[in-house]
Design a protein around this motif. Structure first.
Motif, short mmCIF file in Angstrom:
data_model
loop_
_atom_site.label_atom_id
_atom_site.label_comp_id
_atom_site.label_asym_id
_atom_site.label_seq_id
_atom_site.Cartn_x
_atom_site.Cartn_y
_atom_site.Cartn_z
N VAL A 37 0.85 -1.19 0.00
CA VAL A 37 0.00 0.00 0.00
C VAL A 37 0.88 1.24 0.00
CG1 VAL A 37 -1.80 1.25 1.22
CG2 VAL A 37 -1.78 -1.25 1.25
N GLY A 38 0.57 2.20 -0.88
CA GLY A 38 1.30 3.46 -0.93
C GLY A 38 2.46 3.41 -1.90
N THR A 39 2.83 4.60 -2.35
CA THR A 39 3.93 4.73 -3.30
C THR A 39 5.23 5.19 -2.66
OG1 THR A 39 3.24 7.00 -3.81
CG2 THR A 39 2.33 5.24 -5.18
N ALA A 40 5.19 5.58 -1.40
CA ALA A 40 6.40 6.05 -0.71
C ALA A 40 7.15 4.85 -0.14
CB ALA A 40 6.03 7.03 0.40
N HIS A 41 8.46 4.83 -0.37
CA HIS A 41 9.31 3.77 0.15
C HIS A 41 10.47 4.43 0.88
CE1 HIS A 41 6.86 1.41 -2.47
NE2 HIS A 41 7.35 2.00 -3.56
N PRO A 42 10.26 4.86 2.13
CA PRO A 42 11.28 5.65 2.82
C PRO A 42 12.51 4.84 3.18
CG PRO A 42 9.46 5.12 4.29
CD PRO A 42 9.04 4.68 2.93
N TRP A 43 13.62 5.54 3.24
CA TRP A 43 14.90 4.97 3.62
C TRP A 43 14.90 4.68 5.11
CZ3 TRP A 43 19.79 3.84 1.52
CH2 TRP A 43 20.84 3.76 2.43
N VAL A 44 15.27 3.46 5.50
CA VAL A 44 15.35 3.09 6.91
C VAL A 44 16.73 2.62 7.30
CG1 VAL A 44 12.90 2.51 7.03
CG2 VAL A 44 14.54 0.74 6.41
N GLY A 45 17.66 2.57 6.35
CA GLY A 45 19.03 2.19 6.67
C GLY A 45 19.13 0.75 7.13
#
Length: 619
Positions: free
Chosen positions: A372-380
């Motif tokens: 779900v969603g298009t954002a794939h944030p960086w989590v390191g």
């Protein structure tokens, strides 16, 4: 009359790659910038439509009051936070003719809005990206008009500087190509090759910084607009958080007991993922907090594309620089190009279907990726820390390691079969074919056959055991026997393939060695130990390594027969990765598991080479 070495087709490779790379980088930057502006315009139009649907009363037919829509639109246009063009229509009639900037949306756009499309994107020749959002009634059923927003972000000044850098890159590439046609020294050619690469990197960094600035600006503008819309909507009467959420459909609106009422946008990390938020106060002193994933976190694909175009130019320039020095040895130059020409199809296949997915898995393991969603944030490293702290993952590695112990058993049995069948005759050929059948059959078909064999009531295996008075267990449903049953299937499947490989190794050993040992009085066991086994060790190493890799990658048999059960007794690593990604939709942690499994498998294979490679080298 022969031509000079520099007057050749390869001289154009560097400039051609440079033109393609500059064009691709420019296009990727423009698309990323336009996407950001379109997202901000859509968010602004959705917020305005939500404000109108909340604050403007509708008549009995569900139609909006044009006068109230006009007054609310004028309020937005006069507000200092709304630095964008706005057009509102009641039905099909624009209410703000002075700001219409041309005709209303095309009929097909209106039809799509009426048909259920949440928004439509267009382009204005004088204002850039424009967003159309349907204006629905209070029940959110019927479309009663449309809201249009354009120019939601001020124009960027970076394209001019990027254009200057792009021209410099192309001029430097032309200079490099010209030097390859002269008697330039190696040092001059290297310097000429470094300059366009450095300029290209500068162009890429400039483009990335420009997009990053636009993304930060888009995040701030969207959050500030959403807060101001919520404050305006709460003036007439008290609004619930659910109602205010209609003003910011792509954001999270929540109440707060006490909150830092700073007027600027805050950027934090929540569970390892970036988040931007802004605080506000509604009428009556109610504090709220509006948060969203920053637009910068949605540009990961653009960063990868920019890096790819830069690498293309580096590869083209490196090839031209190498060819300029190698062309003097024409025979070697042509031989090298011919060799790479033959290798190109296989290399392309490896690049696209092997190295490409590997790079993507590495990138995936450093981001939080869901369905779900298009954002794939960086989590390191957050995904890796989560996996390393998961007892289930360590259990699956233990199950996989235990399952892989079938490899030496299968190797011994395959070697025995190869020694027995290392002779001629039609019966031998038939036996070879019978042993080879399982490894060329479909794994799913083989699994289904063994599912019937292992059946507790009607299976062949338990029927044979019953003949001798043994009550067979439920092989696949008992935690004590399920993994052993799968290991037996693996041995049965791999014996044929490994037997063929070992048989080829046996037949490659010269007979003269055995004859010499027989003359010296060596028996069968001595000849096998001192002649056959040492000369067969390279083949044994190959079979051992490929068998270990196959054991660590087992999936299909587990998926068909046990699904990781019973009681996680067959929950191997690859099946757990599959469940983590495709059943739980946690692709980031699934990528981290894949990377860790690959590192573990690489370590095991390295130990096998370390242990047997030294013996192979001594042979």
């Amino acid at each position: 009359m022969t031509s000079r070495p520099g007057m050749a087709w390869w001289r154009l490779v560097g400039p051609l790659c440079g033109v393609i790379a500059v064009g691709g980088l420019w296009h990727a930057t423009a698309v990323g910038d336009r996407t950001l502006r379109a997202d901000v315009a859509v968010a602004a139009a959705q917020g305005a439509a939500g404000l109108f649907s909340l604050t403007v009363p509708a008549d009995r037919t569900g139609a909006y009051d044009g006068g109230r829509l006009l007054s609310n639109a004028a309020l937005l246009m006069s507000a200092g936070f709304w630095q964008a063009g706005l057009q509102v229509a009641s039905g099909a009639t624009p209410l703000l003719p002075d700001t219409a900037n041309g005709a209303p949306p095309a009929p097909d756009v209106v039809e799509r809005l009426r048909g259920g499309s949440p928004w439509e994107i267009g382009l204005r020749p004088d204002a850039g990206v424009t967003a159309f959002v349907p204006l629905r009634d209070r029940a959110l059923q019927s479309v009663r008009g449309w809201v249009e927003v354009w120019g939601a972000l001020p124009p960027s000044r970076a394209p001019l500087f990027r254009m200057v850098l792009a021209v410099c890159v192309l001029l430097a590439l032309g200079r490099t190509a010209w030097l390859t046609t002269t008697r330039a020294t190696t040092w001059e050619r290297r310097v000429a090759a470094v300059i366009p690469v450095a300029l290209m990197l500068a162009l890429g960094v400039t483009s990335a910084r420009s997009l990053g600035h636009t993304a930060a600006q888009a995040t701030d503008v969207s959050l500030m607009r959403a807060r101001r819309l919520a404050e305006v909507a709460s003036v007439s009467r008290r609004r619930s958080v659910e109602e205010l959420a209609r003003l910011a459909p792509r954001m999270r609106v929540e109440s707060a007991d006490s909150i830092d009422l700073g007027r600027s946008v805050r950027r934090d990390r929540v569970e390892g993922a970036p988040e931007a938020s802004v605080a506000g106060v509604l009428s009556g002193g109610r504090p709220i907090r509006i948060s969203m994933v920053p637009y910068r976190a949605r540009l990961d694909g653009v960063w990868a594309e920019l890096a790819g175009w830069a690498l293309l130019l580096v590869a083209g320039v490196a090839f031209s620089a190498w060819a300029a020095g190698a062309v003097s040895k024409r025979a070697r130059f042509r031989g090298t190009l011919t060799a790479w020409g033959f290798l190109a199809p296989a290399a392309t296949h490896l690049l696209v279907f092997s190295f490409g997915p590997l790079v993507f898995i590495l990138w995936l393991s450093l981001h939080r990726w869901g369905v779900v969603g298009t954002a794939h944030p960086w989590v390191g490293a957050a995904n890796y820390l989560s996996v390393l702290g998961d007892p289930g993952f360590w259990h699956s590695l233990g199950v996989t390691a235990l399952y892989a112990t079938y490899v030496p058993v299968a190797l011994v049995l395959s070697l025995g079969a190869a020694l027995l069948l290392d002779r001629s005759g039609w019966s031998v050929r038939v036996l070879r074919g019978v042993l080879l059948l399982p490894c060329i059959a479909s794994v799913v078909a083989v699994s289904l056959v063994w599912q019937w064999i292992y059946h507790p009531e009607f299976g062949v295996l338990n029927a044979l055991l019953a003949v001798v008075g043994i009550h067979g267990p439920d092989w696949l449903a008992d935690p004590r026997t399920a993994l052993a049953a799968l290991m037996f299937i693996a041995i049965w499947v791999h014996i044929g393939f490994q037997m063929i490989i070992l048989l080829a190794g046996l037949q490659s050993i010269p007979r003269v060695y055995h004859d010499a040992a027989r003359v010296d009085g060596a028996g069968v066991w001595q000849r096998f130990r001192h002649v056959t086994l040492p000369l067969l060790q390279p083949t044994i190493l190959f079979v051992l390594v490929t068998g270990t890799i196959a054991a660590f990658q087992v999936f299909t048999v587990v998926s068909v027969l046990t699904q990781g059960g019973p009681l996680h007794a067959t929950d191997v690593a690859v099946y757990r990765i599959y469940r983590e990604g495709w059943e739980l939709a946690r692709f980031g942690t699934a990528g981290a598991m894949s990377v860790l499994l690959a590192l573990l498998l690489g370590g095991v294979v390295w130990l096998e080479f370390k242990w047997m490679g030294r013996r192979v080298a001594l042979v």
